[in-house]
Structure formats: C-alpha cells, structure tokens
Design a protein around this motif. Structure first.
Motif, mmCIF file in Angstrom:
data_model
loop_
_atom_site.group_PDB
_atom_site.id
_atom_site.type_symbol
_atom_site.label_atom_id
_atom_site.label_comp_id
_atom_site.label_asym_id
_atom_site.label_seq_id
_atom_site.Cartn_x
_atom_site.Cartn_y
_atom_site.Cartn_z
ATOM 1 N N UNK A 1 11.476 -2.222 -16.251
ATOM 2 C CA UNK A 1 10.938 -2.872 -15.045
ATOM 3 C C UNK A 1 10.745 -1.844 -13.936
ATOM 4 N N UNK A 2 11.727 -0.983 -13.714
ATOM 5 C CA UNK A 2 11.617 0.036 -12.665
ATOM 6 C C UNK A 2 10.377 0.898 -12.856
ATOM 7 N N UNK A 3 10.102 1.282 -14.094
ATOM 8 C CA UNK A 3 9.010 2.216 -14.358
ATOM 9 C C UNK A 3 7.653 1.531 -14.512
ATOM 10 N N UNK A 4 7.628 0.321 -15.044
ATOM 11 C CA UNK A 4 6.357 -0.345 -15.333
ATOM 12 C C UNK A 4 5.838 -1.134 -14.131
ATOM 13 N N UNK A 5 6.713 -1.805 -13.407
ATOM 14 C CA UNK A 5 6.296 -2.637 -12.282
ATOM 15 C C UNK A 5 6.145 -1.756 -11.035
ATOM 16 N N UNK A 6 5.178 -0.878 -11.099
ATOM 17 C CA UNK A 6 4.967 0.161 -10.094
ATOM 18 C C UNK A 6 4.150 -0.310 -8.905
ATOM 19 N N UNK A 7 4.397 0.372 -7.799
ATOM 20 C CA UNK A 7 3.582 0.219 -6.601
ATOM 21 C C UNK A 7 2.140 0.574 -6.965
ATOM 22 N N UNK A 8 1.210 -0.276 -6.591
ATOM 23 C CA UNK A 8 -0.194 -0.061 -6.920
ATOM 24 C C UNK A 8 -0.630 -0.889 -8.116
ATOM 25 N N UNK A 9 0.288 -1.205 -9.027
ATOM 26 C CA UNK A 9 -0.049 -2.039 -10.182
ATOM 27 C C UNK A 9 0.560 -3.436 -10.040
ATOM 28 N N UNK A 10 1.865 -3.535 -9.825
ATOM 29 C CA UNK A 10 2.542 -4.837 -9.709
ATOM 30 C C UNK A 10 2.484 -5.377 -8.279
ATOM 31 N N UNK A 11 2.456 -4.503 -7.332
ATOM 32 C CA UNK A 11 2.381 -4.850 -5.911
ATOM 33 C C UNK A 11 1.791 -3.645 -5.205
ATOM 34 N N UNK A 12 1.437 -3.796 -3.946
ATOM 35 C CA UNK A 12 0.895 -2.665 -3.201
ATOM 36 C C UNK A 12 1.406 -2.738 -1.776
ATOM 37 N N UNK A 13 2.168 -1.742 -1.398
ATOM 38 C CA UNK A 13 2.636 -1.692 -0.014
ATOM 39 C C UNK A 13 2.105 -0.454 0.705
ATOM 40 N N UNK A 14 1.053 0.150 0.112
ATOM 41 C CA UNK A 14 0.506 1.370 0.714
ATOM 42 C C UNK A 14 -0.784 1.131 1.487
ATOM 43 N N UNK A 15 -1.603 0.166 1.039
ATOM 44 C CA UNK A 15 -2.946 0.066 1.606
ATOM 45 C C UNK A 15 -3.050 -0.837 2.830
ATOM 46 N N UNK A 16 -2.146 -1.781 2.980
ATOM 47 C CA UNK A 16 -2.206 -2.688 4.122
ATOM 48 C C UNK A 16 -0.807 -2.846 4.697
ATOM 49 N N UNK A 17 -0.705 -3.295 5.934
ATOM 50 C CA UNK A 17 0.630 -3.588 6.450
ATOM 51 C C UNK A 17 1.257 -4.715 5.620
ATOM 52 N N UNK A 18 2.485 -4.572 5.255
ATOM 53 C CA UNK A 18 3.140 -5.552 4.400
ATOM 54 C C UNK A 18 2.805 -5.292 2.946
ATOM 55 N N UNK A 19 3.315 -6.155 2.097
ATOM 56 C CA UNK A 19 3.105 -5.923 0.677
ATOM 57 C C UNK A 19 2.083 -6.901 0.128
ATOM 58 N N UNK A 20 1.303 -6.451 -0.857
ATOM 59 C CA UNK A 20 0.325 -7.280 -1.533
ATOM 60 C C UNK A 20 0.848 -7.543 -2.937
ATOM 61 N N UNK A 21 1.007 -8.815 -3.285
ATOM 62 C CA UNK A 21 1.495 -9.195 -4.610
ATOM 63 C C UNK A 21 0.317 -9.152 -5.568
ATOM 64 N N UNK A 22 0.469 -8.448 -6.704
ATOM 65 C CA UNK A 22 -0.660 -8.237 -7.598
ATOM 66 C C UNK A 22 -0.534 -8.925 -8.956
ATOM 67 N N UNK A 23 0.584 -9.566 -9.234
ATOM 68 C CA UNK A 23 0.762 -10.211 -10.535
ATOM 69 C C UNK A 23 0.748 -11.739 -10.398
ATOM 70 N N UNK A 24 -0.150 -12.241 -9.564
ATOM 71 C CA UNK A 24 -0.189 -13.664 -9.255
ATOM 72 C C UNK A 24 -0.499 -14.546 -10.465
#
Length: 194
Positions: A100-123
């Motif tokens: 989980x630590x390695x696969x559920x990465x920032x940018x794939x499972x969620x994104x907290x780099x491109x916008x303020x706050x986090x974007x959930x990506x596995x909806x």
C-alpha cells in the motif's frame, strides 16, 4: 467484473491463502462473467521497502518505478479490490502495508501537489477487506480492535484516496470452515450483485 484479490502470507498453505483461493474460485463460478486475479505478494517477491527512490516518485522528482507501475495497472484493470490478510499486531502484515505504501502513491491514488488540498483519485474503486484474526471474537469486541482497524484502514487509507470500502470482514482462525462459508457468501456483494 474483474476482481483483484491481494493477499499477504508467507505460507502457501495458510488459512489466508485458502481464503483468497476459495474467494477466487467462488467468484469465477458465480453467475455472470466474473474473473478473479490473485496477487500473492509473498510468492511474487514484492519488495515492501519504501526507499529514497519511492520518495523521489512521491515528490514528483522521478518517474514511477516499473514494478510499482505494474501493480497500479493491475488495480486499474480491476473492477473491485479485495485484500485478504492475517492480523499482525492489530493491523496488516508489513508486506501488505508496504504494498500500500509503495503502490498508493501521490499522483496516482491521490494528488496533493497540483491544487490546494488533496484530490482523491480512486473514486471508482470498490474495496473489500477480509482480516483473519488469531484471537477470538470476544477479545476483539472487548478491546474494540476491529473498530480501530477499520478506522485506520477504511478511513486512513482508502477514504483518503476516494476508494469506497464496501465490506470489512473479520474471520477467526478458530472457525476456519465457518469463515470460508462466510467468504463465499460475500461473492454477490463483491461482484456488485447485492
């Protein structure tokens, strides 16, 4: 539906392996055109160590590692994810936690780099968890262990990524036959038929 069943146990003849294989067989023999893929992290030799290379990927400073991209594609192909695991110290085994630590990465499972706050990506990812506890039901109930595990896993991991945990089951080593029957009873829900 295509169901990815991920399990973690070092013994190929463990109850955990038996639950994963029983579930896969029940899925494939259920009404409809359902398929099941088993990811046996131990026999596949998955490396759970989160290293400096993983940190560079997490920070967007490096491309995704090929072995992790392959695991992400496995999940992307699946219509549902099922985790089957023994309870070690009231949590996942280290191998599954590392996956989980390695696969559920920032940018794939969620994104907290491109916008303020986090974007959930596995909806669109339904998740089911089947934990196998060595203690009895009274011990888990008396101490609230299963509730704590669900909070950590369902909310702390999957909700953070937007994935919906539809089923969280706890079976006990003391009742393996009843547990296997209960696992078969989950198939309609896992396959979206209930």
């Amino acid at each position: 539906m295509h169901i990815l069943i991920v399990y973690s146990h070092p013994k190929p003849d463990s109850l955990t392996a038996s639950v994963a294989k029983t579930l896969a067989s029940a899925i494939e023999s259920s009404p409809g055109t359902h398929t099941a893929e088993i990811a046996d992290l131990a026999s596949e030799g998955f490396d759970p160590r989160f290293t400096q290379r993983d940190i560079a990927v997490q920070l967007g400073q490096s491309a995704q590692l090929p072995e992790i991209a392959a695991e992400q594609r496995r999940i992307d192909r699946a219509d549902a994810l099922v985790l089957v695991y023994p309870v070690y110290w009231w949590a996942f085994p280290a191998l599954l936690k590392g996956w989980i630590d390695r696969v559920f990465m920032n940018g794939w499972a969620y994104d907290d780099r491109s916008t303020p706050g986090e974007v959930k990506k596995l909806l669109s990812l339904p998740v089911h968890t089947i934990a196998i506890g060595g203690a009895d039901e009274r011990t888990y109930a008396r101490h609230g262990y299963f509730g704590a595990m669900k909070l950590q896993i369902n909310q702390g991991i999957f909700d953070y990524c937007g994935a919906r945990v539809l089923t969280s089951e706890l079976m006990y080593e003391s009742d393996p036959l009843g547990g296997l029957e209960a696992v078969k009873a989950l198939v309609p829900r896992i396959c979206g038929q209930a």
